[in-house]
Design a protein around this motif. Structure first.
Motif, PDB file in Angstrom:
ATOM      1  N   TYR A  54      11.218 -10.379  -3.913  1.00 34.14           N
ATOM      2  CA  TYR A  54      11.227 -11.514  -4.902  1.00 34.14           C
ATOM      3  C   TYR A  54      11.108 -13.084  -4.237  1.00 34.14           C
ATOM      4  CZ  TYR A  54      13.588 -14.765  -8.333  1.00 34.14           C
ATOM      5  OH  TYR A  54      13.746 -15.798  -9.097  1.00 34.14           O
ATOM      6  N   ALA A  55      11.613 -13.302  -3.042  1.00 37.89           N
ATOM      7  CA  ALA A  55      11.321 -14.543  -2.528  1.00 37.89           C
ATOM      8  C   ALA A  55       9.840 -14.773  -1.833  1.00 37.89           C
ATOM      9  CB  ALA A  55      12.466 -14.582  -1.422  1.00 37.89           C
ATOM     10  N   LEU A  56       9.486 -13.732  -1.250  1.00 37.27           N
ATOM     11  CA  LEU A  56       8.139 -13.903  -0.333  1.00 37.27           C
ATOM     12  C   LEU A  56       7.133 -13.402  -0.987  1.00 37.27           C
ATOM     13  CD1 LEU A  56      10.001 -13.338   3.288  1.00 37.27           C
ATOM     14  CD2 LEU A  56       9.544 -15.384   1.973  1.00 37.27           C
ATOM     15  N   GLY A  57       7.027 -12.447  -1.857  1.00 37.72           N
ATOM     16  CA  GLY A  57       5.849 -11.787  -2.462  1.00 37.72           C
ATOM     17  C   GLY A  57       5.750 -10.431  -1.691  1.00 37.72           C
ATOM     18  N   GLY A  58       4.256 -10.219  -1.441  1.00 41.03           N
ATOM     19  CA  GLY A  58       3.875  -9.001  -0.607  1.00 41.03           C
ATOM     20  C   GLY A  58       3.524  -7.749  -1.459  1.00 41.03           C
ATOM     21  N   ASP A  59       3.200  -6.883  -1.263  1.00 38.45           N
ATOM     22  CA  ASP A  59       2.719  -5.643  -1.742  1.00 38.45           C
ATOM     23  C   ASP A  59       3.589  -4.295  -1.577  1.00 38.45           C
ATOM     24  OD1 ASP A  59       0.482  -7.049  -3.307  1.00 38.45           O
ATOM     25  OD2 ASP A  59      -0.494  -6.927  -1.036  1.00 38.45           O
ATOM     26  N   ASN A  82       2.175 -11.746   6.062  1.00 38.44           N
ATOM     27  CA  ASN A  82       1.817 -12.294   7.186  1.00 38.44           C
ATOM     28  C   ASN A  82       2.012 -11.156   8.358  1.00 38.44           C
ATOM     29  OD1 ASN A  82       4.453 -11.549   7.197  1.00 38.44           O
ATOM     30  ND2 ASN A  82       5.590 -13.437   7.501  1.00 38.44           N
ATOM     31  N   GLY A  83       1.999  -9.829   7.683  1.00 45.35           N
ATOM     32  CA  GLY A  83       1.925  -8.904   8.885  1.00 45.35           C
ATOM     33  C   GLY A  83       3.220  -8.145   8.953  1.00 45.35           C
ATOM     34  N   THR A  84       4.368  -8.562   8.041  1.00 41.70           N
ATOM     35  CA  THR A  84       5.473  -7.925   8.233  1.00 41.70           C
ATOM     36  C   THR A  84       5.981  -7.064   7.278  1.00 41.70           C
ATOM     37  OG1 THR A  84       6.464 -10.179   8.982  1.00 41.70           O
ATOM     38  CG2 THR A  84       8.011  -8.783   8.249  1.00 41.70           C
ATOM     39  N   ALA A  85       6.219  -5.886   7.658  1.00 38.93           N
ATOM     40  CA  ALA A  85       6.764  -4.900   6.808  1.00 38.93           C
ATOM     41  C   ALA A  85       8.193  -4.623   6.744  1.00 38.93           C
ATOM     42  CB  ALA A  85       5.981  -3.442   7.299  1.00 38.93           C
ATOM     43  N   VAL A  86       8.844  -4.410   5.826  1.00 41.95           N
ATOM     44  CA  VAL A  86      10.281  -4.365   5.574  1.00 41.95           C
ATOM     45  C   VAL A  86      10.563  -2.990   4.935  1.00 41.95           C
ATOM     46  CG1 VAL A  86      12.164  -5.226   4.096  1.00 41.95           C
ATOM     47  CG2 VAL A  86      10.417  -6.759   4.740  1.00 41.95           C
ATOM     48  N   LYS A 123      -1.576  -0.046   9.024  1.00 43.58           N
ATOM     49  CA  LYS A 123      -2.120  -0.955   7.811  1.00 43.58           C
ATOM     50  C   LYS A 123      -1.819  -2.334   8.571  1.00 43.58           C
ATOM     51  CE  LYS A 123      -1.304   1.571   3.770  1.00 43.58           C
ATOM     52  NZ  LYS A 123      -0.475   2.022   2.368  1.00 43.58           N
ATOM     53  N   GLY A 124      -1.982  -2.412   9.835  1.00 40.55           N
ATOM     54  CA  GLY A 124      -1.851  -3.701  10.445  1.00 40.55           C
ATOM     55  C   GLY A 124      -0.526  -4.427  10.673  1.00 40.55           C
ATOM     56  N   ALA A 125       0.576  -3.804  10.624  1.00 42.21           N
ATOM     57  CA  ALA A 125       2.062  -4.465  10.425  1.00 42.21           C
ATOM     58  C   ALA A 125       2.082  -4.775  12.038  1.00 42.21           C
ATOM     59  CB  ALA A 125       3.046  -3.665   9.941  1.00 42.21           C
ATOM     60  N   LYS A 126       2.590  -6.157  12.453  1.00 43.78           N
ATOM     61  CA  LYS A 126       2.743  -6.514  13.796  1.00 43.78           C
ATOM     62  C   LYS A 126       4.405  -6.647  13.886  1.00 43.78           C
ATOM     63  CE  LYS A 126      -1.358  -6.023  15.496  1.00 43.78           C
ATOM     64  NZ  LYS A 126      -1.455  -4.921  16.471  1.00 43.78           N
ATOM     65  N   ARG A 127       5.178  -6.816  12.845  1.00 44.33           N
ATOM     66  CA  ARG A 127       6.441  -6.933  12.808  1.00 44.33           C
ATOM     67  C   ARG A 127       6.916  -6.226  11.561  1.00 44.33           C
ATOM     68  NH1 ARG A 127       9.208 -11.917   9.683  1.00 44.33           N
ATOM     69  NH2 ARG A 127      11.399 -11.847  10.640  1.00 44.33           N
ATOM     70  N   ILE A 128       8.149  -5.195  12.206  1.00 45.69           N
ATOM     71  CA  ILE A 128       8.816  -4.378  11.128  1.00 45.69           C
ATOM     72  C   ILE A 128      10.400  -4.852  10.995  1.00 45.69           C
ATOM     73  CG2 ILE A 128       9.305  -2.069  10.408  1.00 45.69           C
ATOM     74  CD1 ILE A 128       6.689  -1.247  12.053  1.00 45.69           C
ATOM     75  N   ILE A 129      10.694  -5.075   9.818  1.00 43.14           N
ATOM     76  CA  ILE A 129      12.147  -5.320   9.664  1.00 43.14           C
ATOM     77  C   ILE A 129      12.626  -4.048   8.973  1.00 43.14           C
ATOM     78  CG2 ILE A 129      13.880  -6.601   8.270  1.00 43.14           C
ATOM     79  CD1 ILE A 129      11.964  -8.845   8.329  1.00 43.14           C
ATOM     80  N   ILE A 130      13.668  -3.575   9.801  1.00 40.48           N
ATOM     81  CA  ILE A 130      13.952  -2.303   9.365  1.00 40.48           C
ATOM     82  C   ILE A 130      15.511  -2.170   9.073  1.00 40.48           C
ATOM     83  CG2 ILE A 130      14.869   0.341   9.924  1.00 40.48           C
ATOM     84  CD1 ILE A 130      12.431   0.398  11.883  1.00 40.48           C
ATOM     85  N   ALA A 272      18.431 -14.302   5.399  1.00 42.77           N
ATOM     86  CA  ALA A 272      18.753 -15.633   5.223  1.00 42.77           C
ATOM     87  C   ALA A 272      17.633 -16.385   6.185  1.00 42.77           C
ATOM     88  CB  ALA A 272      20.075 -16.062   5.973  1.00 42.77           C
ATOM     89  N   LYS A 273      17.056 -15.810   7.318  1.00 43.74           N
ATOM     90  CA  LYS A 273      16.203 -16.401   8.088  1.00 43.74           C
ATOM     91  C   LYS A 273      14.668 -16.229   7.365  1.00 43.74           C
ATOM     92  CE  LYS A 273      13.981 -16.552  12.565  1.00 43.74           C
ATOM     93  NZ  LYS A 273      13.788 -15.918  13.881  1.00 43.74           N
ATOM     94  N   ALA A 274      14.561 -15.122   6.821  1.00 40.80           N
ATOM     95  CA  ALA A 274      13.308 -14.687   6.218  1.00 40.80           C
ATOM     96  C   ALA A 274      12.898 -15.389   4.970  1.00 40.80           C
ATOM     97  CB  ALA A 274      13.313 -13.270   5.838  1.00 40.80           C
ATOM     98  N   VAL A 275      13.886 -15.865   4.134  1.00 40.31           N
ATOM     99  CA  VAL A 275      13.970 -16.562   2.998  1.00 40.31           C
ATOM    100  C   VAL A 275      13.903 -17.999   3.129  1.00 40.31           C
ATOM    101  CG1 VAL A 275      14.495 -14.477   1.633  1.00 40.31           C
ATOM    102  CG2 VAL A 275      16.243 -16.074   2.131  1.00 40.31           C
ATOM    103  N   ASN A 276      14.568 -18.350   4.226  1.00 36.82           N
ATOM    104  CA  ASN A 276      14.681 -19.950   4.567  1.00 36.82           C
ATOM    105  C   ASN A 276      15.985 -20.471   3.535  1.00 36.82           C
ATOM    106  OD1 ASN A 276      14.077 -22.158   5.978  1.00 36.82           O
ATOM    107  ND2 ASN A 276      12.588 -23.106   4.482  1.00 36.82           N
TER     108      ASN A 276
END
Length: 381
Positions: A54-59, A82-86, A123-130, A272-276
């Motif tokens: 909701y806050a950052l978009g993405g696919d 930005n190459g982050t996967a959640v 798919k190119g993710a360079k940062r993964i939040i789990i 909180a950091k991710a959504v500023n």
């Protein structure tokens, strides 16, 4: 007036965005010209991906993976621009994927989590939040590691089978085909669980009974996880099994920190950091947060407590709307200007859950009306 609405979900009744909309609907009946910013929040558990989407978009990425009993299911994760996967591990190894009769942490596997990670890496993710939470497993993340290419062998050079109850068979670890992208990827584990891998507060003792284990099975799992950690150390993976958070999600925390160099972070702080969130609070005149139940754990990494702490740092007033308030003393609610439970009348739990939106909306109307009344009252000179 700029009003920031940043609540958590109300478990079993409202998603965080629904809580936002109910509060805005109520407040706008009294303050129709206010500027409202909706920022649904989460603490790293269920719903974290939805909040960040909701806050950052993405696919959304849909992947066929194996469930805790190695049956094919379709799971999804969020891939940001930005190459982050959640990734929420419950998508692949969640307790909700099993019937009560199927729950057996001796046999359940985190293999599907590794499949989700593999897909994100491919798919190119360079940062993964789990997000760790809601797992049906107690395998110390061994299944996940197998999916990522790690090979675990027993005395007879056979692969160790899936499931936490099989880890006491481990003798050899082969990392020759471990996914090479792991070492160039940043892993952030969003979790507020501080349990170690083993011991009286470990994964097996505390969480395995919730996943279907009886006392004898808890003992077996404890022995198996101890052996797994010992063998990892013998093969050069010396991460301390007693570190806080290693026992999260049946030991997935241990595997991620040991083999993926993951950093364990507060789930709320990560979101909180991710959504500023801090910047949104700085721009607000009033902050409204909330969660299903305000209790002693609110100040221990939960959304409402975290929002309040940031609001205080920016000297902004904060209101908490919740389903219920449980056992809090006045000193524990002093971090909010107003704490208001939303349940309007004594009713069955089913009716309370069904009426959550209307209850939150009505509570918001009443709070807004009280604020407006306060603005019109002039003290005697």
């Amino acid at each position: 007036m700029n009003i920031l609405i940043a609540p958590d979900s109300f478990k079993e009744s409202l998603a965080a965005i629904d809580v936002c909309q109910a509060i805005r609907s109520g407040f706008s009946q009294v303050f129709p010209n206010a500027d409202y910013t909706l920022l649904p929040m989460a603490d790293g558990g269920e719903g974290t991906s939805e909040v960040l989407s909701y806050a950052l978009g993405g696919d959304w990425q849909s992947v066929v993976v194996n469930d805790p009993l190695m049956r094919p299911i379709t799971a999804r994760y969020l891939l940001l621009d930005n190459g982050t996967a959640v990734i929420e591990i419950a998508e692949a190894c969640g307790l909700h994927l099993l019937t009560i009769e199927e729950r057996n942490p001796l046999a359940t596997s985190s293999f599907g989590v590794g499949e989700l990670i593999n897909d994100a890496l491919n798919k190119g993710a360079k940062r993964i939040i789990i997000g760790l939470g809601g797992s049906a497993t107690n395998d110390a993340g061994a299944g996940m590691l197998m999916a990522l290419g790690m090979r675990f062998y027993d005395f007879q050079d056979n692969w160790v089978p899936q499931g936490g109850g099989q880890l006491d068979k481990l003798q050899e670890i082969d990392n020759s085909i471990f996914n090479p992208n792991i070492v160039t990827t940043t892993f952030e584990v969003a979790c507020d669980v501080t349990n170690p891998l083993c011991g009286v507060l470990g994964a097996s003792a505390i969480f395995a009974p919730q996943k279907g284990a009886n006392p004898e099975q808890v003992t077996q799992l404890e022995k198996a996880l101890n052996h797994f950690a010992m063998m990892c150390q013998r093969h050069g993976y010396s991460y301390n099994q007693h570190v806080a958070g290693a026992g999260a999600a049946g030991g997935l925390g241990f595997a991620l920190m040991t083999f993926c160099n993951a950093q364990l972070q507060s789930g709320f702080d990560t979101v909180a950091k991710a959504v500023n969130l801090s910047q949104y609070i700085a721009n607000a005149d009033l902050v409204i947060t909330g969660e299903g139940k305000l209790d002693a754990q609110t100040s221990m990494g939960k959304v409402a407590g975290g929002v309040s702490q940031l609001a205080r740092a920016h000297h902004k007033p904060v209101i908490a709307i919740c389903g219920s308030v449980d056992g809090l003393k006045p000193a524990q609610t002093s971090q909010f200007e107003v704490v208001m439970p939303s349940i309007q009348k004594i009713d069955t739990i089913d009716n309370v859950l069904k009426g959550a939106y209307d209850n939150v909306e009505t509570t918001a109307v009443n709070i807004a009306a009280a604020i407006k009344l306060g603005q019109t009252i002039k003290p005697h000179s």
